[in-house]
Write a protein that holds these residues in place. Sequence first.
Motif, short mmCIF file in Angstrom:
data_model
loop_
_atom_site.label_atom_id
_atom_site.label_comp_id
_atom_site.label_asym_id
_atom_site.label_seq_id
_atom_site.Cartn_x
_atom_site.Cartn_y
_atom_site.Cartn_z
N ARG A 129 0.68 -1.15 0.17
CA ARG A 129 -0.01 0.13 -0.06
C ARG A 129 0.47 1.09 -0.13
N ASN A 174 1.33 6.81 -4.37
CA ASN A 174 0.15 7.20 -3.52
C ASN A 174 0.58 7.79 -2.42
N ASN A 185 5.52 17.82 2.84
CA ASN A 185 7.02 17.01 2.76
C ASN A 185 7.25 16.94 1.93
N GLY A 200 6.58 13.98 12.82
CA GLY A 200 5.70 13.67 14.31
C GLY A 200 5.47 12.15 14.02
N VAL A 201 4.38 11.58 14.90
CA VAL A 201 3.96 10.16 14.35
C VAL A 201 2.42 10.34 13.24
N GLY A 202 2.95 9.18 12.72
CA GLY A 202 1.65 9.41 11.40
C GLY A 202 2.04 10.35 10.48
N GLY A 260 4.49 10.15 7.71
CA GLY A 260 4.54 9.40 6.35
C GLY A 260 5.87 9.15 6.20
N HIS A 281 5.78 5.43 5.53
CA HIS A 281 5.37 5.66 4.65
C HIS A 281 6.21 5.90 3.08
N ILE A 325 -5.44 13.85 0.58
CA ILE A 325 -5.50 12.94 1.13
C ILE A 325 -7.01 11.85 1.69
N LYS A 331 -8.31 9.05 -0.28
CA LYS A 331 -8.02 7.72 1.03
C LYS A 331 -10.66 7.25 0.30
N ILE A 353 -1.43 12.26 9.92
CA ILE A 353 -2.62 11.60 8.76
C ILE A 353 -2.70 10.25 9.27
N GLU A 398 -7.22 9.30 8.32
CA GLU A 398 -7.82 8.09 8.01
C GLU A 398 -8.46 7.17 9.27
P1 ADP Z 1 4.48 7.84 10.54
O1 ADP Z 1 5.31 7.07 9.41
O2 ADP Z 1 5.32 9.14 10.17
O3 ADP Z 1 4.40 7.12 11.88
P2 ADP Z 1 3.15 6.38 8.64
O4 ADP Z 1 3.86 7.00 7.52
O5 ADP Z 1 2.81 5.24 8.91
O6 ADP Z 1 3.17 7.56 9.41
O7 ADP Z 1 1.68 6.92 8.21
C1 ADP Z 1 0.20 7.23 8.47
C2 ADP Z 1 -0.24 6.90 7.67
O8 ADP Z 1 -0.88 8.00 6.77
C3 ADP Z 1 -0.24 5.23 6.87
O9 ADP Z 1 -1.08 4.44 6.50
C4 ADP Z 1 0.18 6.33 5.52
O10 ADP Z 1 -0.28 5.80 4.22
C5 ADP Z 1 -0.77 7.91 5.38
N1 ADP Z 1 -0.11 8.98 4.91
C6 ADP Z 1 1.09 9.56 5.99
N2 ADP Z 1 1.20 10.41 4.72
C7 ADP Z 1 0.51 10.32 3.27
C8 ADP Z 1 0.96 10.93 1.82
N3 ADP Z 1 1.45 12.59 2.13
N4 ADP Z 1 -0.03 10.67 0.93
C9 ADP Z 1 -0.62 9.86 1.84
N5 ADP Z 1 -0.64 9.18 2.89
C10 ADP Z 1 0.05 9.10 3.70
#
Ligand code: ADP
Length: 447
Positions: free
Chosen positions: A115, A120, A127, A153-155, A157, A160, A283, A287, A311, A315
Amino acid sequence: MESRSALKIWEAALGELELQVSKPNYRTWLIKTSGLECQDDKIIIGVPNTFVAEYLDKNQRSLIERTLIHVCAHSLKPVFRVNNPNKDAFRENSLPIETDTSPILTGQKARLNPRYTFDNFVVGDCNRLAFTAALESARQPGQVYNPLFIFGGVGVGKTHLLQAIGQQALTDQRKVVYVNGERFTSEFVGAIRNQQMDLFRNKYRGADMVLMDDIQFISGKEQTEECFFHTFNELYNSGHQIVIASDQSPNKMTSFSQRLRSRFQWGLTADIKTPDLATRRTIVKNKAQHTGYEIEPDVLDLIAKQISDNIRELEGGLNRVIAFAKLLRSTLTPELAAKALQDIRTAPQLSSPQPEQIISAVANYFQLPPEQLTGRKRDKATALARNLAMYLLHQESGISLTEIGREFDGRNPSTVSHACEKIAADMQCDPTLNRRICNFKETLFES
Ligand code: ADP
Ligand code: MG
């Protein structure tokens, strides 16, 4: 009740639980569960193994019960039942010590989630640098930025992007190791315990690219850090790409040794900031398209505006809104979405506007002179504008109720508090007002 509703109830409950427990907690214990059926006052929840059943029963029961009450407005007792056709599906999370030091893992085994691709990943101001650098590192490993250090920070990307780099490299037939700090530590401990340090070393040395996620987990673990230091040097000296993700910039990671911190900065350090509104909008829109559920733009906008710092939560918010609509079998209106999201905290803003800026912006919006807002006039329009200004001051400027009162002709703190509560209550039951205020706040911060 039939199993269909158990499925939906549990889906909605999961949407809420995801926001209430930590990410590792959710991933380890909740992600692979499903609502099987409802029997009288019980809901049967399918879990992958007895370990999870026991853990949830002992440690999460009351949280789950509370969440179920919230979701279906009456109490339901959760009963956990093992229901896993694929026994191996849970292995990665439930293994306490990693003993797998097999040579290079590729594809599925490289723990890359299909994913997470560059395609995507939505690029925005927050970013862009990290994205571009990631893409370059994937296309020309070891050539441009080595190491590439991504923090945020948390969440936002980070994982990803790391995984997207890995997917690209796999497509180009390169040997990739994706690992996080926690796993690296347990692999290392396992290798020492089983006298397999050679295997461990070969695994990393033999990779064209090592993607180390959440490196903060190895901080303070002296031997693991030392081990990573040597791994880093070997990879670097052979021109192999290293990409690291962390929750902090190298400068701030003071529990790491100086020599490692300085290496982190040899290549490029790129941060990912909290997502801006435009990125959040795209986003949520993307999604939503993947859910196969038709969602009107107003609803998407509401979600993007309401959830602003993460992010993953964005979601989660989208899933929650959809689950709510499904559960209530009703159309997804902005009103319903607002209700579904009402408990979700909105993020604090980065820089607080000054009290006089807020007052004059509100006055301007209502086309009233600012003195009228801070004065004693009590007609309806003035009172609404004044309450809103107090509310925004309270929410956004970080000053006390007393200080706010002082801005308004020395009104006492209880008057201010009353005004704030009134606006908050009106916003909750009036989505149009809610939306107007959100829009207004946005223009406030833009200006
Ligand atoms: P982190 O590792 O920084 O804590 P993640 O990479 O796990 O965050 O991202 C959290 C969720 O948000 C994942 O499902 C990711 O696919 C989605 N996400 C984060 N940034 C983006 C982006 N720029 N575009 C699309 N989805 C994103
Ligand atoms: Mg991550």
